[in-house]
Design a protein around this motif. Structure first.
Motif, PDB file in Angstrom:
ATOM      1  N   THR A 265       0.878  -1.181   0.000  1.00  0.00           N
ATOM      2  CA  THR A 265       0.000   0.000   0.000  1.00  0.00           C
ATOM      3  C   THR A 265       0.909   1.222   0.000  1.00  0.00           C
ATOM      4  O   THR A 265       1.539   1.531   1.017  1.00  0.00           O
ATOM      5  CB  THR A 265      -0.909   0.048   1.234  1.00  0.00           C
ATOM      6  N   PHE A 266       1.017   1.872  -1.118  1.00  0.00           N
ATOM      7  CA  PHE A 266       1.819   3.089  -1.148  1.00  0.00           C
ATOM      8  C   PHE A 266       1.050   4.196  -0.433  1.00  0.00           C
ATOM      9  O   PHE A 266      -0.178   4.322  -0.581  1.00  0.00           O
ATOM     10  CB  PHE A 266       2.168   3.461  -2.585  1.00  0.00           C
ATOM     11  N   ALA A 267       1.771   4.968   0.366  1.00  0.00           N
ATOM     12  CA  ALA A 267       1.125   5.976   1.204  1.00  0.00           C
ATOM     13  C   ALA A 267       0.313   6.960   0.372  1.00  0.00           C
ATOM     14  O   ALA A 267      -0.768   7.396   0.793  1.00  0.00           O
ATOM     15  CB  ALA A 267       2.168   6.719   2.034  1.00  0.00           C
ATOM     16  N   ASP A 268       0.806   7.274  -0.808  1.00  0.00           N
ATOM     17  CA  ASP A 268       0.048   8.181  -1.687  1.00  0.00           C
ATOM     18  C   ASP A 268      -1.290   7.571  -2.087  1.00  0.00           C
ATOM     19  O   ASP A 268      -2.303   8.264  -2.199  1.00  0.00           O
ATOM     20  CB  ASP A 268       0.860   8.506  -2.942  1.00  0.00           C
ATOM     21  N   GLU A 269      -1.303   6.251  -2.313  1.00  0.00           N
ATOM     22  CA  GLU A 269      -2.535   5.570  -2.690  1.00  0.00           C
ATOM     23  C   GLU A 269      -3.504   5.505  -1.496  1.00  0.00           C
ATOM     24  O   GLU A 269      -4.715   5.664  -1.656  1.00  0.00           O
ATOM     25  CB  GLU A 269      -2.226   4.168  -3.201  1.00  0.00           C
ATOM     26  N   LEU A 270      -2.964   5.289  -0.308  1.00  0.00           N
ATOM     27  CA  LEU A 270      -3.805   5.273   0.891  1.00  0.00           C
ATOM     28  C   LEU A 270      -4.398   6.651   1.145  1.00  0.00           C
ATOM     29  O   LEU A 270      -5.578   6.786   1.493  1.00  0.00           O
ATOM     30  CB  LEU A 270      -2.981   4.810   2.091  1.00  0.00           C
ATOM     31  N   ALA A 271      -3.594   7.696   0.944  1.00  0.00           N
ATOM     32  CA  ALA A 271      -4.101   9.067   1.084  1.00  0.00           C
ATOM     33  C   ALA A 271      -5.200   9.340   0.063  1.00  0.00           C
ATOM     34  O   ALA A 271      -6.205   9.991   0.369  1.00  0.00           O
ATOM     35  CB  ALA A 271      -2.959  10.072   0.919  1.00  0.00           C
ATOM     36  N   ARG A 272      -5.027   8.822  -1.147  1.00  0.00           N
ATOM     37  CA  ARG A 272      -6.051   9.005  -2.180  1.00  0.00           C
ATOM     38  C   ARG A 272      -7.345   8.296  -1.788  1.00  0.00           C
ATOM     39  O   ARG A 272      -8.450   8.809  -2.027  1.00  0.00           O
ATOM     40  CB  ARG A 272      -5.536   8.490  -3.530  1.00  0.00           C
ATOM     41  N   ALA A 273      -7.227   7.121  -1.189  1.00  0.00           N
ATOM     42  CA  ALA A 273      -8.422   6.390  -0.757  1.00  0.00           C
ATOM     43  C   ALA A 273      -9.161   7.137   0.349  1.00  0.00           C
ATOM     44  O   ALA A 273     -10.398   7.219   0.349  1.00  0.00           O
ATOM     45  CB  ALA A 273      -8.032   4.991  -0.284  1.00  0.00           C
ATOM     46  N   ILE A 274      -8.425   7.699   1.292  1.00  0.00           N
ATOM     47  CA  ILE A 274      -9.056   8.468   2.365  1.00  0.00           C
ATOM     48  C   ILE A 274      -9.729   9.713   1.808  1.00  0.00           C
ATOM     49  O   ILE A 274     -10.858  10.055   2.188  1.00  0.00           O
ATOM     50  CB  ILE A 274      -8.002   8.833   3.438  1.00  0.00           C
ATOM     51  N   ASP A 275      -9.053  10.383   0.899  1.00  0.00           N
ATOM     52  CA  ASP A 275      -9.642  11.560   0.255  1.00  0.00           C
ATOM     53  C   ASP A 275     -10.931  11.180  -0.475  1.00  0.00           C
ATOM     54  O   ASP A 275     -11.930  11.908  -0.429  1.00  0.00           O
ATOM     55  CB  ASP A 275      -8.624  12.162  -0.722  1.00  0.00           C
ATOM     56  N   HIS A 276     -10.925  10.032  -1.121  1.00  0.00           N
ATOM     57  CA  HIS A 276     -12.115   9.557  -1.840  1.00  0.00           C
ATOM     58  C   HIS A 276     -13.275   9.302  -0.877  1.00  0.00           C
ATOM     59  O   HIS A 276     -14.416   9.704  -1.144  1.00  0.00           O
ATOM     60  CB  HIS A 276     -11.767   8.283  -2.606  1.00  0.00           C
ATOM     61  N   LEU A 277     -13.010   8.639   0.244  1.00  0.00           N
ATOM     62  CA  LEU A 277     -14.068   8.359   1.209  1.00  0.00           C
ATOM     63  C   LEU A 277     -14.677   9.649   1.746  1.00  0.00           C
ATOM     64  O   LEU A 277     -15.903   9.767   1.890  1.00  0.00           O
ATOM     65  CB  LEU A 277     -13.524   7.512   2.355  1.00  0.00           C
ATOM     66  N   LEU A 278     -13.846  10.637   2.027  1.00  0.00           N
ATOM     67  CA  LEU A 278     -14.351  11.893   2.575  1.00  0.00           C
ATOM     68  C   LEU A 278     -15.068  12.727   1.514  1.00  0.00           C
ATOM     69  O   LEU A 278     -15.950  13.522   1.843  1.00  0.00           O
ATOM     70  CB  LEU A 278     -13.205  12.689   3.198  1.00  0.00           C
ATOM     71  N   ALA A 279     -14.695  12.542   0.262  1.00  0.00           N
ATOM     72  CA  ALA A 279     -15.360  13.288  -0.813  1.00  0.00           C
ATOM     73  C   ALA A 279     -16.704  12.671  -1.171  1.00  0.00           C
ATOM     74  O   ALA A 279     -17.667  13.384  -1.469  1.00  0.00           O
ATOM     75  CB  ALA A 279     -14.455  13.340  -2.052  1.00  0.00           C
TER      76      ALA A 279
END
Length: 472
Positions: free
Chosen positions: A368-382
């Motif tokens: 899990t690349f940290a950038d990809e995990l950050a993108r997933a969190i951003d997606h959930l909040l959006a």
């Protein structure tokens, strides 16, 4: 006053501002109404805003005019006696700034006023009682966050039934600025805890241009300290992202490490969940594949918990605590790789130095690349899907640590055959104080994908990550 109404909620031109029609039952003795009925009104679309204080403004004469005040909390406004002409102007940052709505309110009408929308009214009868529920306690600190607009602002162009020159106004209300000079109320903030870790730094990059995100590292908020969360004005926040964690898996098996792991991974999330519930916040909590029972196949979010070691037990306890928050996302991930020390950077360094490492070949999962995990969190909040647990990692075929290491060696131009595969038991045979590792860490991503998120392939991102590593 209209009687015989059905309970209803109506939208207005101001986003989030709602009009509520209230049934009023009357006879020769007077009238009765359910002014605030949480279950019924939530079913019709009213936010569950959690009122904590009830205020009443009594106005002795017709023509008393108050406002326009935008406050840092939500309000539910109604009239207990008399009638008012209500006027509201959106004073929040954004495209709806300046939007205006007016309506006459008697006991059969209430309104829901979101944080940052300016509230004002003019009494149309003597002895008018204007009542409002708010979801934060008044304080001098909160008052400093108010935003004001002049009652006579020409942009709002409010048609006051009683002209302002004939109305009863306070000197303060007369002196409020026009819209062009108003400082709009900013949105509630997102607080990122653990902002200096691998995920925290990835979130810093992703949200670098957002003024509504605040980052706090351990130097500011240390979750191992029980007092670290005290004194924070939580009403100024909408979301907490808990990217902090005690991740020293083996050290957690020691007496000191066990204490710190429980404090950071379990006790602190429980406190954050209580804060989120009390203040109506969304809590995002990052968890681990370690919480699952270790068995073959991909781990699903509804699989039973079966933590093996102390670290895993503390993460599972934190998950259970966070699940009690009404608005939460528990993001379970695996094999995180980001800025700083990590497995991929270590393998690349060994390859360039000609070292032939032993690497475990019977633990299988996905990076899990940290950038990809950050993108997933951003997606959930959006997108705001239903609260719950969501697995998040890179996609692609699962692989072992040894297979990943061989790929890294190949990417830096080294002999991938130099990577010597070994079993977990053999690798740790001469070591003591080692926590048990799950052999099967691949996570099912179907639930996250159903929200519209498309995980990037782990090998594609691995190639990009290795290419960006310093060559020396």
């Amino acid at each position: 006053m209209q009687t015989g109404k059905q309970l209803a909620v109506r939208e207005t031109p101001i986003p989030g501002f709602l009009v509520i029609d209230l049934p009023v039952h009357g006879d020769n003795r007077g009238w009765f109404k359910e002014n605030w009925q949480r279950e019924k009104q939530l079913a019709l679309g009213l936010p569950d805003f959690g009122p904590v204080q009830n205020n009443i403004s009594f106005n002795a004469t017709a023509g008393v005019t108050r406002g326009i005040h935008a406050e840092p909390w939500d309000k539910y406004i109604s009239v207990a006696a008399g009638r008012v002409f209500g006027a509201w102007v959106d004073l929040r940052e954004g495209p709806s700034l300046g939007a205006t709505f007016t309506i006459e309110i008697d006991p059969s009408i209430a309104v829901f006023v979101p944080r940052g929308v300016g509230n004002s009214f003019q009494a149309l009868e003597e002895d008018t009682a204007y009542s409002y529920l708010v979801n934060d306690h008044w304080s001098a600190e909160a008052q400093s966050e108010y935003t004001f607009l002049n009652l006579a602002d020409p942009t709002a162009a409010i048609a006051w039934p009683i002209p302002l020159e004939q109305a009863e106004l306070s000197d303060k209300d007369r002196a409020h600025p026009m819209l062009a000079d108003v400082t709009p109320m900013p949105p509630r903030k997102t607080l990122v805890l653990g902002a200096n870790g691998q995920l925290g730094r990835a979130l810093r990059h992703r949200w670098a241009d957002r003024a509504d995100v605040e980052f706090a590292g351990r130097d500011r908020i240390d979750l191992a300290d029980p007092a670290a969360l005290e004194g924070i004005r939580w009403s100024g926040y909408d979301t907490i992202v808990n990217a902090a964690g005690y991740t020293a898996v083996d050290a957690a098996e020691t007496d000191e490490g066990r204490h710190d792991a429980w404090a950071v991974n379990a006790v602190a999330p429980a406190r954050l969940a209580a804060i989120a519930a009390e203040h109506g916040l969304t809590l995002v909590h990052v968890s681990s594949d370690y919480v699952y029972a270790d068995r073959e196949g991909e781990r699903r979010e509804d699989d039973p918990l079966g933590p093996l070691g102390v670290y895993a037990q503390t993460k599972a306890a934190g998950d259970l605590a966070v699940a009690a928050a009404p608005r939460h996302y528990i993001v379970r991930t695996s094999w995180v790789v980001g800025e700083g020390r990590n497995f991929v950077a270590t393998m690349a360094s060994l390859a360039r130095r000609g070292v032939a490492p032993e690497v475990v070949d019977d633990q299988v999962g996905r990076l899990t690349f940290a950038d990809e995990l950050a993108r997933a969190i951003d997606h959930l909040l959006a997108t705001r899907p239903a609260s719950g647990v969501y697995n998040a990692s890179n996609g692609g075929e699962p692989a072992s640590w040894a297979a990943i290491a061989r790929r890294v060696f190949a990417l830096v131009g080294a002999d991938e055959g130099a990577v010597r595969p070994v079993t977990t038991d053999a690798y740790f045979a001469s070591k003591t104080g080692i926590a048990p590792r799950p052999r099967h860490s691949a996570l099912s991503l179907a639930k996250l994908e159903a929200t519209g998120f498309e995980p990037r392939d782990q090998l594609a991102m691995l190639e990009e990550f290795v290419a960006a590593l310093p060559s020396a």
